[in-house]
Scaffold this motif. Structure first.
Motif, PDB file in Angstrom:
ATOM      1  N   PHE A  17      37.845  49.551  72.430  1.00  0.00           N
ATOM      2  CA  PHE A  17      37.948  48.178  72.909  1.00  0.00           C
ATOM      3  C   PHE A  17      36.942  47.321  72.185  1.00  0.00           C
ATOM      4  O   PHE A  17      35.853  47.793  71.813  1.00  0.00           O
ATOM      5  CB  PHE A  17      37.673  48.150  74.422  1.00  0.00           C
ATOM      6  CG  PHE A  17      37.997  46.842  75.079  1.00  0.00           C
ATOM      7  CD1 PHE A  17      37.012  46.065  75.644  1.00  0.00           C
ATOM      8  CD2 PHE A  17      39.307  46.385  75.126  1.00  0.00           C
ATOM      9  CE1 PHE A  17      37.312  44.856  76.247  1.00  0.00           C
ATOM     10  CE2 PHE A  17      39.613  45.185  75.723  1.00  0.00           C
ATOM     11  CZ  PHE A  17      38.617  44.416  76.289  1.00  0.00           C
ATOM     12  N   THR A  18      37.293  46.074  71.977  1.00  0.00           N
ATOM     13  CA  THR A  18      36.359  45.099  71.418  1.00  0.00           C
ATOM     14  C   THR A  18      36.382  43.888  72.322  1.00  0.00           C
ATOM     15  O   THR A  18      37.458  43.406  72.699  1.00  0.00           O
ATOM     16  CB  THR A  18      36.818  44.672  70.007  1.00  0.00           C
ATOM     17  OG1 THR A  18      36.889  45.807  69.186  1.00  0.00           O
ATOM     18  CG2 THR A  18      35.841  43.685  69.404  1.00  0.00           C
TER      19      THR A  18
ATOM     20  N   ASP B 277      31.805  39.359  68.287  1.00  0.00           N
ATOM     21  CA  ASP B 277      32.660  40.496  68.652  1.00  0.00           C
ATOM     22  C   ASP B 277      31.795  41.723  68.831  1.00  0.00           C
ATOM     23  O   ASP B 277      30.966  42.029  67.980  1.00  0.00           O
ATOM     24  CB  ASP B 277      33.649  40.803  67.504  1.00  0.00           C
ATOM     25  CG  ASP B 277      34.772  39.800  67.446  1.00  0.00           C
ATOM     26  OD1 ASP B 277      35.443  39.752  66.407  1.00  0.00           O
ATOM     27  OD2 ASP B 277      34.965  39.068  68.422  1.00  0.00           O
ATOM     28  N   ILE B 278      32.031  42.436  69.899  1.00  0.00           N
ATOM     29  CA  ILE B 278      31.259  43.661  70.129  1.00  0.00           C
ATOM     30  C   ILE B 278      32.244  44.816  70.259  1.00  0.00           C
ATOM     31  O   ILE B 278      33.144  44.787  71.098  1.00  0.00           O
ATOM     32  CB  ILE B 278      30.445  43.556  71.442  1.00  0.00           C
ATOM     33  CG1 ILE B 278      29.570  42.310  71.433  1.00  0.00           C
ATOM     34  CG2 ILE B 278      29.618  44.815  71.653  1.00  0.00           C
ATOM     35  CD1 ILE B 278      28.421  42.360  70.481  1.00  0.00           C
ATOM     36  N   ASP B 279      32.049  45.828  69.434  1.00  0.00           N
ATOM     37  CA  ASP B 279      32.875  47.031  69.535  1.00  0.00           C
ATOM     38  C   ASP B 279      32.230  47.991  70.510  1.00  0.00           C
ATOM     39  O   ASP B 279      31.022  48.182  70.489  1.00  0.00           O
ATOM     40  CB  ASP B 279      32.945  47.737  68.172  1.00  0.00           C
ATOM     41  CG  ASP B 279      33.846  47.021  67.204  1.00  0.00           C
ATOM     42  OD1 ASP B 279      33.675  47.228  65.993  1.00  0.00           O
ATOM     43  OD2 ASP B 279      34.711  46.255  67.651  1.00  0.00           O
TER      44      ASP B 279
END
Lengths: 218, 517
Positions: free
Chosen positions: A62-63, A54-56
C-alpha cells in the motif's frame, strides 16, 4: 451541533499495525489540514501551501499520501507507537481502537475552563491476528493493502459530503479551531486517544486514555 | 443564472474550474509516472499555489491539457477525461482507467464562490491525491519499465468507458457544488486484467494482476515513438514530443495579460520524468486576487518566494465565514512581468532556493527546471524517495548525471584496457624482444610508475625501479640470432679438437673430481 462519528475497522497482522494506523490517520489529516494562516491587517489572511508526500508501506502492499510535515508525522507516529505497545502489552487477543477526534475550543468564563467540543470523530478498530507461515503473511500483505484502499475510499466519501466544518476564525480565535503549533501545516485541533479491549470484549475494563495533544484543556 | 452571480464571481469561478481541471490532470498523470511524489509545505503565504496545494506542473502535461480543453471549460455534456492505459513492448495496449471531471446542472446558488467553492475544490484535489494511490493502476504504474509503460490521453466530450472491459468499477472522488453546476470527479477502472499477450511469465505480476502477461524482452530503443495521441507517463527527450517547444507560455499569455514567474520553489521533484527543455513560466496565480491588470501567471512550480505580493483572502469579520469585499491587489503585482521571450530562458535547472526573490530581474531564469527523462529501462535503481527538502543543486546535479547514465549504458562502453600493459607483454617475447621491449618502452612513457603497496622513499632501489629494470633484462647470448645460425656448424667442427684437449688434461680433471669428494 451533533458530532459526526465514523468507524473504520481493519484486521491486520502484528507488524502491520503501525503502518495501517499511520496510513489511515494521515489520510484523514491530509484532508483536515490547511496551510498556515498569516493574518494581515484589515482582517485578511493568506494561507500557506501544503505539500504532499507518498509513503510506501513496508509490510503492506500500500502507498498512502500524507502532508509533508515532519513534525506532524512525529506526533502521529508517537501516538501510534503507544497504541501498538498497549496492544502488545495487553496480552489479550489484540483488539483495540484508536480515535482521532477533531474539536473546537469554546472559551468559558472564569472560573470554568475552556470546553472542548468535538465535531468529528474517527474511530479505527483494530483486530490483530497472528499468522503461521510466510505464505499467509504474503497473502495478508495484499489483502490488507486492498482493505486499506477501501478504507481510504470510505474516508474520502465521508469528507466529501461537506458536512459541518468550523467557520474560518479571526486571528484571535484561530487557536480555538486550528492547531497552530506546527510550523508548516495547520491541522484542525485534534486529539488522539486509544482503548484496548480486553479478552472479554468489554471496551472499558482496561481503558487507557492517553492524551497526546498538549493543547487539550481538561 | 448569471444574474445571480456577479461578474467577478463568474470570472473567478471560471478560473477556478479551469485551474482545477489542469491540476486534476497533473495529479493523475504524476500519480502514474511510477515514482513517489514529494512536495514541500511552505508556511509563508506565497499566494501562488493553486488551491493551497503544492502540486507541480509538468509543462507538457499542461500543454496537452490545454490543447484538449481548447479554451473551454468542462460543462454539461462536455466532460474532461483522462484515460490511463498500459502498453507493452510488443505493442499490445489496454485501457486501465478513465478519470472524469464532469459538470451537471444541479446548481448551488447560495454557495460562496471565492471561499467555499475554492476550499472544497482544494479538498477534492486532496481526495484525488489519496484515491490515485488506491486504484489498481497505481501499483502497475510503479512497476513500469522494461516490460510496459503507462500512457495517458486527455480528451474532452463524452466519457468513453468501453475500453475498460467487463465489470469495471467506479469510484467517486467527490463533488463540489457551484452556482453554475455541480462538479463531479470520478474514476472508472478496469478489474479484468486478462491480457492479450501470448507470453505469460513473470512473477512480478503474479500478485498484482493474476492473468497479466508480461513480456521479458528488454528493449532498449524507444518502442513507443508512435503512440499517436497517447502520451507516455514517462518518456524521453522532449525533442520527440510532438508538441515541440512548449507553447504553454504563449497560450497562457492569451488568457492572462500579464505573467510573471515566481522564484524557484521550495518544491522539487523526485520524478524520473525529466527532460531538458526549459520550462515555461506559466501557471496562474491561484488566488482570487483582483489585480487590475488581470491575473499574473506563475511559474510551473510555484513555491515560496520572498517578494510575492500578499494576496489577501476576503476579509473576515468576526467569526463569520461570509466573504466580504475583496481587496484589490497591491499595485506591485502588476510590476511583475515575465520577460518577453520566456521560452528563451534556456535549459534551466530547477533550483530550490527559497530565498529567491520575486523582484529579482528575469524571474523566469531563476526558476529552472531540469527534467531528465529516461526511457523505460530504468529499473535497476531502487525507487528511493527523494524528498525535496533542501535539494536544489545536489538534485540538479543528479538528474543530468543519471540521465547520462541511462543514455550511455555503461554496460555498453567497457573501460579501455590500460596501455601500460604492453611493455610487459613486449618483454615476454623471446625474439627480438629487447628491441620490442625498448620500443615499447619508448612508445609508452611510464611516468611515475607507482607500484601498489610500496613506498618509494625508503631505498634508492625501490620496487618501482626494480620492476622497471628487470622488466627488460638483457637477452641471453645464446638466444641471440646472430650467434645461433653459425654456432651449430662450428660446434660440430670444433668437437674433435675439444675432445683431444680434454683427453690431454684428463689427469687434471680426475684430480679435480677427487677434491670434490
Amino acid at each position: 451541533m451533533n458530532c459526526r462519528s465514523e468507524v473504520l475497522e481493519v484486521t491486520v497482522e502484528g507488524r502491520q499495525v503501525d503502518e495501517a494506523m499511520l496510513a489511515l490517520l494521515h489520510t484523514i489529516l491530509l484532508h483536515r489540514s490547511t496551510g498556515k494562516f498569516h493574518y494581515k491587517k484589515e482582517g485578511t489572511y493568506s494561507i500557506g501551501t501544503v505539500g504532499t508526500q507518498d509513503i510506501d508501506c513496508d509490510f503492506i502492499d500500500f502507498t498512502f499520501v500524507r502532508v509533508t510535515s515532519d513534525e506532524l508525522d512525529r506526533v502521529i507516529r508517537k501516538a501510534v507507537g503507544e497504541f501498538k505497545d498497549a496492544l502488545s502489552n495487553s496480552g489479550s487477543d489484540g483488539m483495540g481502537q484508536i480515535s482521532l477526534e477533531f474539536y473546537q475550543k469554546k472559551k468559558s468564563r472564569w472560573p470554568f475552563s475552556d470546553e472542548c467540543i468535538p465535531w468529528e470523530v474517527w474511530s479505527i478498530k483494530v483486530n490483530v491476528v497472528n499468522l503461521a507461515n510466510e505464505q499467509e503473511r504474503q497473502i495478508c500483505r495484499e489483502k490488507v493493502g486492498e482493505k486499506l484502499g477501501e478504507k481510504v475510499i470510505n474516508i474520502v466519501e465521508v469528507i466529501n459530503r461537506h458536512e459541518y466544518l468550523p467557520k474560518m476564525p479571526t486571528q484571535s480565535e484561530v487557536d480555538n479551531v486550528f492547531d497552530t503549533s506546527l510550523k508548516d501545516v495547520q491541522p484542525y485541533l485534534y486529539k488522539i486517544t486509544y482503548q484496548i479491549t480486553d479478552s472479554l470484549g468489554t471496551s472499558v475494563s482496561t481503558t487507557m486514555r492517553r492524551l497526546i495533544k498538549d493543547t487539550l484543556a481538561l | 443564472m448569471d444574474n445571480d452571480l456577479s461578474p467577478q464571481d463568474k470570472k473567478d469561478l471560471d478560473k477556478f474550474i479551469k485551474f482545477f481541471a489542469l491540476k486534476t490532470v497533473q495529479v493523475i498523470v504524476q500519480a502514474r509516472l511510477g515514482e513517489k511524489i514529494c512536495t514541500r509545505s511552505s508556511s509563508s503565504p506565497t499566494g501562488s499555489d493553486w488551491f493551497n496545494l503544492a502540486i507541480k506542473d509538468i509543462p507538457e502535461v499542461t500543454h496537452e491539457a490545454k490543447k484538449a480543453l481548447a479554451g473551454q471549460l468542462p460543462s454539461i455534456g462536455r466532460s474532461m477525461c483522462v484515460e490511463i492505459s498500459l502498453k507493452t513492448s510488443e505493442g499490445d495496449s489496454m485501457e486501465l482507467e478513465t478519470w472524469c471531471l464532469e459538470m451537471n446542472e444541479k446548481c448551488d446558488k447560495d454557495i460562496k464562490v471565492s471561499y467555499t467553492v475554492y476550499n472544497r475544490l482544494s479538498l477534492l484535489l486532496k481526495s484525488l491525491l489519496a484515491i490515485t494511490r488506491v486504484t489498481p493502476a497505481y501499483k502497475l504504474s510503479r512497476k513500469q519499465g522494461h516490460d510496459y509503460v503507462i500512457l495517458y490521453r486527455i480528451y474532452f466530450g463524452e466519457v468513453q468507458m468501453a475500453g475498460l472491459g467487463e465489470g469495471f468499477q467506479t469510484v467517486r472522488v467527490g463533488v463540489v457544488g457551484t452556482p453554475i453546476g455541480t462538479i463531479t470527479l470520478s474514476c472508472a477502472y478496469r478489474t479484468n486484467l486478462a491480457f492479450m499477450s501470448t507470453r505469460c511469465r513473470d512473477s512480478q505480476f503474479e500478485r498484482t494482476a493474476p492473468i497479466m502477461g508480461i513480456i521479458i524482452d528488454h528493449f532498449v530503443e524507444r518502442p513507443f515513438g508512435n503512440v499517436g495521441h497517447m502520451h507516455p507517463c514517462n518518456y524521453r527527450a522532449p525533442g520527440e514530443e510532438e508538441g515541440g517547444a512548449y507553447a504553454g507560455v504563449e497560450d497562457s499569455q492569451e488568457v492572462c495579460t500579464t505573467s510573471f514567474s515566481t522564484s524557484p520553489p521550495s518544491q522539487l521533484y523526485s520524478s524520473r520524468l525529466s527532460y531538458q527543455p526549459p520550462t515555461l513560466g506559466a501557471a496562474d496565480l491561484c488566488h482570487p486576487a483582483t489585480c487590475s491588470a488581470a491575473h499574473p501567471h506563475q511559474m510551473a512550480v510555484p513555491g515560496k518566494e520572498g517578494g510575492v505580493p500578499q494576496v489577501p483572502m476576503q476579509p473576515y469579520h468576526g467569526a463569520q465565514a461570509e466573504h466580504g469585499r475583496r481587496p484589490s491587489c497591491p499595485s506591485s503585482d502588476t510590476a511583475h512581468h515575465i520577460p518577453a521571450t520566456p521560452s528563451s530562458s534556456g535549459e534551466d535547472a530547477e533550483t530550490c532556493s527559497r530565498s529567491s526573490d520575486l523582484k529579482s530581474a528575469s524571474p523566469s531564469d531563476t526558476l529552472e527546471t531540469t527534467f531528465t527523462r529516461k526511457v523505460g529501462a530504468f529499473v535497476n535503481k531502487p525507487t528511493t524517495q527523494v524528498t525535496t527538502a533542501s535539494l536544489d543543486l545536489p538534485f540538479a546535479a543528479f538528474a543530468p548525471r543519471a540521465y547520462d547514465l541511462e543514455e550511455n549504458d555503461p554496460m555498453v562502453h567497457p573501460p579501455d584496457s590500460p596501455a601500460t600493459s604492453s611493455p610487459l607483454q613486449g618483454s615476454l617475447h623471446s625474439q627480438g624482444s629487447s628491441e620490442t621491449g625498448e620500443q615499447a618502452q619508448e612508445d609508452f612513457v611510464m611516468v611515475d610508475f607507482k607500484p601498489a603497496f610500496s613506498k618509494d622513499d625508503l631505498l634508492p632501489m625501490d620496487l618501482g625501479t626494480f620492476y622497471r629494470e628487470f622488466q627488460n633484462p638483457p637477452q641471453l647470448a645464446s638466444l641471440t640470432i646472430d650467434v645461433s645460425a653459425q654456432s651449430m656448424a662450428e660446434d660440430l667442427d670444433s668437437l674433435p679438437e675439444k675432445l683431444a684437449l680434454y683427453e690431454k688434461n684428463i689427469d687434471e680433471f680426475d684430480a679435480f673430481v677427487e677434491t670434490l669428494q
